[in-house]
Motif scaffolding. Structure first.
Motif: not given
Length: 221
Positions: A32-36, A40-42, A66-75
């Motif tokens: 339902q929430l695909p990779p990538g 968004v918190e809000t 290991g289901l979510i990861s941190t990218g640029a600027r902590g996104r």
């Protein structure tokens, strides 16, 4: 008897965090929430009707799994696995679960463990026509139970630390291939080897199971 109001609030907050964690985990592992997908918190806090603080606690747990990861600027975004990562996950699973199968097959009083595993496979059959989420949970219960039955807490801990990545890998190639890997017959083969008491054959059955599952996901038929 007096009741500590702060304890009740803490319980409520924990419950909300757990519900949010379950909802997000389900959305990720079922696609339902695909990779990538950027998280968004809000948007998520509004959708789940929880505070951003409670949401952050749930998302920290998902990072550890290991289901979510941190990218640029902590996104934060839903983790994307490539083919090498899939094979690496299944290689490690094979090592851990082969050890579990070897230990169970070597145990002189393995009949009870075999019975528990048979019921776990029967449970997979029961959910075969159900939704994907139930099938995934039944499949994971079998493999987790095999590790639990060894009584080796270190083994179980290491397997559990991979569970998030395992969930992600299941859906790597889509529903059809995921369902093929969750076929009950493939799991009965492992239990048969354990029941026979041949530790080497049991370990090989798990290794073959994992190699076949990985090949199905990354290479197809």
């Amino acid at each position: 008897m007096s009741v500590d109001a702060t304890s009740l609030l803490r319980l409520e907050k924990t419950s909300l965090r757990q519900q949010a964690l379950s909802a997000l985990r389900r959305a990720i592992t079922t696609g339902q929430l695909p990779p990538g997908t950027h998280l968004v918190e809000t948007e998520l806090s509004d959708a789940l009707q929880i505070s951003r603080g409670t949401l952050r606690e749930a998302m920290r747990q998902l990072q550890q799994e290991g289901l979510i990861s941190t990218g640029a600027r902590g996104r934060l975004s839903v983790r994307h696995l490539d083919e090498k990562e899939i094979r690496d996950i299944f290689h490690v699973r094979a090592a851990l679960e082969s050890l579990a199968a070897r230990e169970l097959a070597s145990h002189p009083e393995r009949a009870e463990a075999v019975g528990v595993l048979r019921r776990a496979v029967d449970d997979m059959d029961k959910w075969a026509a159900s939704n994907l989420e139930d099938r995934i949970e039944a499949d994971l219960r079998f493999h987790r139970t095999m590790c639990q039955l060894t009584g080796n807490e270190t083994l179980l801990h290491q397997w559990s630390s991979l569970e998030g990545s395992i969930r992600m890998s299941i859906m790597f190639a889509g529903v059809e291939r995921a369902n093929k890997n969750m076929n009950a017959k493939r799991h009965h083969d492992i239990v048969d080897a354990i029941e026979a008491g041949d530790a080497s054959s049991a370990a090989h059955a798990v290794a073959d199971h994992m190699a076949g599952a990985a090949n199905n996901l990354v290479a197809g038929d």
